[in-house]
Design a protein around this motif. Structure first.
Motif, PDB file in Angstrom:
ATOM      1  N   ALA A 163       0.834  -1.211   0.000  1.00 52.75           N
ATOM      2  CA  ALA A 163       0.000   0.000   0.000  1.00 52.75           C
ATOM      3  C   ALA A 163       0.866   1.257   0.000  1.00 52.75           C
ATOM      4  N   ARG A 164       1.957   1.256   0.794  1.00 52.62           N
ATOM      5  CA  ARG A 164       2.832   2.430   0.826  1.00 52.62           C
ATOM      6  C   ARG A 164       3.633   2.551  -0.460  1.00 52.62           C
ATOM      7  N   GLN A 165       4.004   1.432  -1.064  1.00 51.35           N
ATOM      8  CA  GLN A 165       4.663   1.491  -2.365  1.00 51.35           C
ATOM      9  C   GLN A 165       3.777   2.202  -3.382  1.00 51.35           C
ATOM     10  N   ARG A 166       2.519   1.750  -3.485  1.00 54.70           N
ATOM     11  CA  ARG A 166       1.604   2.347  -4.463  1.00 54.70           C
ATOM     12  C   ARG A 166       1.375   3.828  -4.175  1.00 54.70           C
ATOM     13  N   ASN A 167       1.265   4.169  -2.889  1.00 55.10           N
ATOM     14  CA  ASN A 167       1.040   5.563  -2.515  1.00 55.10           C
ATOM     15  C   ASN A 167       2.229   6.437  -2.900  1.00 55.10           C
ATOM     16  N   ALA A 168       3.438   5.959  -2.618  1.00 57.17           N
ATOM     17  CA  ALA A 168       4.640   6.735  -2.958  1.00 57.17           C
ATOM     18  C   ALA A 168       4.820   6.838  -4.466  1.00 57.17           C
ATOM     19  N   LEU A 169       4.611   5.724  -5.165  1.00 53.47           N
ATOM     20  CA  LEU A 169       4.787   5.735  -6.619  1.00 53.47           C
ATOM     21  C   LEU A 169       3.768   6.636  -7.303  1.00 53.47           C
ATOM     22  N   ARG A 170       2.546   6.640  -6.777  1.00 55.39           N
ATOM     23  CA  ARG A 170       1.523   7.523  -7.349  1.00 55.39           C
ATOM     24  C   ARG A 170       1.956   8.985  -7.256  1.00 55.39           C
ATOM     25  N   LYS A 171       2.431   9.406  -6.065  1.00 55.60           N
ATOM     26  CA  LYS A 171       2.867  10.797  -5.907  1.00 55.60           C
ATOM     27  C   LYS A 171       4.063  11.088  -6.807  1.00 55.60           C
ATOM     28  N   ALA A 197      13.145  -8.600 -16.298  1.00 59.35           N
ATOM     29  CA  ALA A 197      14.247  -8.060 -17.109  1.00 59.35           C
ATOM     30  C   ALA A 197      14.251  -6.537 -17.048  1.00 59.35           C
ATOM     31  N   ASN A 198      15.427  -5.970 -17.292  1.00 63.31           N
ATOM     32  CA  ASN A 198      15.558  -4.520 -17.265  1.00 63.31           C
ATOM     33  C   ASN A 198      14.829  -3.841 -18.415  1.00 63.31           C
ATOM     34  N   ALA A 199      14.452  -4.588 -19.442  1.00 65.70           N
ATOM     35  CA  ALA A 199      13.820  -3.982 -20.607  1.00 65.70           C
ATOM     36  C   ALA A 199      12.368  -3.588 -20.353  1.00 65.70           C
ATOM     37  N   ALA A 200      11.749  -4.092 -19.275  1.00 62.24           N
ATOM     38  CA  ALA A 200      10.347  -3.805 -19.012  1.00 62.24           C
ATOM     39  C   ALA A 200      10.141  -2.321 -18.726  1.00 62.24           C
ATOM     40  N   GLU A 201       9.010  -1.788 -19.173  1.00 63.21           N
ATOM     41  CA  GLU A 201       8.667  -0.400 -18.897  1.00 63.21           C
ATOM     42  C   GLU A 201       7.156  -0.227 -18.917  1.00 63.21           C
ATOM     43  N   ILE A 202       6.674   0.804 -18.216  1.00 66.32           N
ATOM     44  CA  ILE A 202       5.259   1.156 -18.211  1.00 66.32           C
ATOM     45  C   ILE A 202       5.166   2.654 -18.466  1.00 66.32           C
ATOM     46  N   GLN A 203       4.369   3.034 -19.459  1.00 62.10           N
ATOM     47  CA  GLN A 203       4.245   4.451 -19.799  1.00 62.10           C
ATOM     48  C   GLN A 203       3.063   5.079 -19.074  1.00 62.10           C
ATOM     49  N   PHE A 204       3.330   6.265 -18.494  1.00 59.23           N
ATOM     50  CA  PHE A 204       2.305   7.073 -17.851  1.00 59.23           C
ATOM     51  C   PHE A 204       2.285   8.435 -18.533  1.00 59.23           C
ATOM     52  N   ALA A 212      -4.761   4.294 -12.859  1.00 59.42           N
ATOM     53  CA  ALA A 212      -4.832   3.442 -11.666  1.00 59.42           C
ATOM     54  C   ALA A 212      -4.469   1.998 -11.988  1.00 59.42           C
ATOM     55  N   LYS A 213      -4.900   1.497 -13.128  1.00 60.55           N
ATOM     56  CA  LYS A 213      -4.602   0.110 -13.495  1.00 60.55           C
ATOM     57  C   LYS A 213      -3.097  -0.091 -13.669  1.00 60.55           C
ATOM     58  N   LYS A 214      -2.434   0.860 -14.322  1.00 60.49           N
ATOM     59  CA  LYS A 214      -0.992   0.747 -14.514  1.00 60.49           C
ATOM     60  C   LYS A 214      -0.247   0.852 -13.182  1.00 60.49           C
ATOM     61  N   LEU A 215      -0.756   1.701 -12.280  1.00 61.94           N
ATOM     62  CA  LEU A 215      -0.133   1.802 -10.960  1.00 61.94           C
ATOM     63  C   LEU A 215      -0.193   0.476 -10.215  1.00 61.94           C
ATOM     64  N   ARG A 216      -1.320  -0.214 -10.338  1.00 64.34           N
ATOM     65  CA  ARG A 216      -1.448  -1.515  -9.672  1.00 64.34           C
ATOM     66  C   ARG A 216      -0.506  -2.539 -10.289  1.00 64.34           C
ATOM     67  N   GLU A 217      -0.245  -2.419 -11.591  1.00 63.14           N
ATOM     68  CA  GLU A 217       0.621  -3.372 -12.278  1.00 63.14           C
ATOM     69  C   GLU A 217       2.104  -3.108 -12.020  1.00 63.14           C
TER      70      GLU A 217
END
Length: 443
Positions: free
Chosen positions: A252-260, A288-295, A272-277
């Protein structure tokens, strides 16, 4: 009866004021109150947005102009183009309206909008139905920054029936928009069907919901403070967080910090869906280091022990070749890719001369000073250069040979004491960097 002095008590002293004036009852009441409090001081004007969507839009504009002329209030009409296909028409109209207000607002000017307590209740209910979190359930903010000015909603704590009583007592006239009765729109359905039913059963629901909303706002503020503390502990420089520190936090704190962290960068709400993922896809050490998520405008990527948040940039022109004379031009701007800097040094460095800057094509080899010949791929791997920088890294060539790899090494340093030409370290200030300190990669 509503008091103009109390309504506008929180306005900054001597501030200039623009009222968003649609001609409906709510904004007519607000403009009348503002005229009584501010009109004689010459601090007031009205802004009417003509969306051009309704057959009566021209009549509404004429009504607003006439109202302002009769009351001595300057008015400006803002005409906007609203897309009528591809998405929610209400959202398109709202975006166009706020875009017009943002562009029009003068430095330090306050924009007053007529949202009231019933609007707040509708918003909270709609967001609850859509599964919003604490920020969304906090409802409509009373004030926020808008463009070069401030948006303020001075009627936000007042029920609509009090505005209606004021309008009747003052003998005001206004426009009735028939689209406000169309229950095909979610907000109108809440206004005319759901909330009247709730009020018949629980007449005091507005007060109770408002108490809950204020508690939610306080909760969101505490979550924001907690995120700031966690991010300070995890920070590894601009746009970087240490993974081992993130692992110490609960999910929960990870998601909260990452959101901010993400929302501060992109300037808006994160998906929100990407944040959960994100924790499963990027924080997992097995990934792998190649993974990424775009916001939106930024992309989250993992490399070694850090999570990076990088701006999404257009691709570079891989076949580009640029001539660079180190003596005449100590700085070379790279189109869409930062800049190269030739910094004179008293130690080992690249001799003054004319070089060609190219980008990696694949299959290159290089023999850096005091090292064996290796492929460029292996050199970059050994240097632990971040993957997103490798294809953007500018290379200095002399003829068909690599003369220098900024941040990694030089093929033929000018270390002959008899060679009196100036020597240079080559620095690349890459486009992902947010400051000169974090951007510099020096040879």
């Amino acid at each position: 009866m509503l008091s103009p002095e109390e309504i506008f008590a929180e306005l900054p002293p001597q501030s200039r004021v623009a009222v968003g004036f649609s001609g409906g009852m709510d904004s007519t009441v607000l403009l009348d109150l503002a005229e009584r409090a501010l009109g004689r001081a010459g601090r007031l004007r009205a802004l009417h947005v003509n969306h051009g969507l309704h057959a009566e839009a021209g009549r509404w504009e004429a009504f607003c102009r006439d109202f302002c002329a009769r009351n001595g209030i300057p008015i400006k009409v803002l005409r906007v183009d609203v897309p009528t296909s591809g998405g929610n028409l209400e959202n398109h109209a709202r975006a166009a309206r706020y875009g017009a207000f943002t562009s029009e607002l003068k430095p330090g000017e306050c924009l007053l909008l007529a949202h009231h307590l019933d609007d707040q209740m509708e918003t909270v209910l709609l967001r609850l139905l859509r599964g919003a979190g604490p920020r969304g359930l906090g409802g409509i903010p009373k004030r926020r920054k808008l463009g070069e000015g401030t948006l303020i909603r001075p009627l936000l704590g007042i029920p609509r029936r009090e505005l209606a009583d004021y309008a009747k007592a003052r003998g005001l006239r206004w426009i009735d928009d028939d689209s406000n009765r169309d229950t095909g729109f979610d907000r109108n359905f809440c206004r005319h069907q759901i909330l009247p039913l709730i009020e018949r059963r629980w007449p005091g629901y507005r007060r109770n919901w408002e108490n809950s909303r204020q508690l939610i706002v306080e909760t969101e503020s505490l979550l924001d403070d907690l995120a700031g503390l966690d991010l300070a502990r995890c920070a590894a420089g601009a746009g970087k967080l240490r993974l081992h520190e993130l692992f110490r936090l609960s999910r929960a704190r990870q998601r909260n910090a990452l959101r901010k962290w993400i929302e501060s960068a992109i300037g808006g709400p994160a998906d929100a869906k990407k944040l959960r993922e994100l924790p499963g896809r990027l924080l997992n050490p097995e990934r792998a280091n190649a993974a990424e998520i775009q916001f939106g405008t930024h992309s989250a990527r993992k490399y070694r022990d850090c999570l990076h948040l990088l701006p999404v940039l257009p691709p570079i022109e891989r076949g580009l070749r640029l001539r660079w004379d180190l003596f005449r031009d100590p700085v070379l701007d790279l189109p869409g890719n930062g800049s190269l800097h030739a910094v004179q040094t008293a130690g080992e460095g690249l001799a003054t001369g004319v070089y060609e800057v190219r980008y990696r094509q694949g299959g290159e080899s290089c023999r850096l000073a005091r090292r064996p010949t290796k492929t460029l791929k292996k050199i970059l791997n050994e240097a632990k250069l971040e993957p997103w920088l490798r294809h953007r890294l500018p290379l200095l060539y002399q003829g068909d040979s690599i003369a220098a790899i900024p941040g990694i090494g030089i093929a033929n340093p000018a270390d002959n004491p008899a060679d009196i030409r100036p020597r240079h370290q080559i620095e690349w200030r890459d486009p992902f960097s947010t400051s000169a300190d974090t951007a510099t990669i020096s040879s």
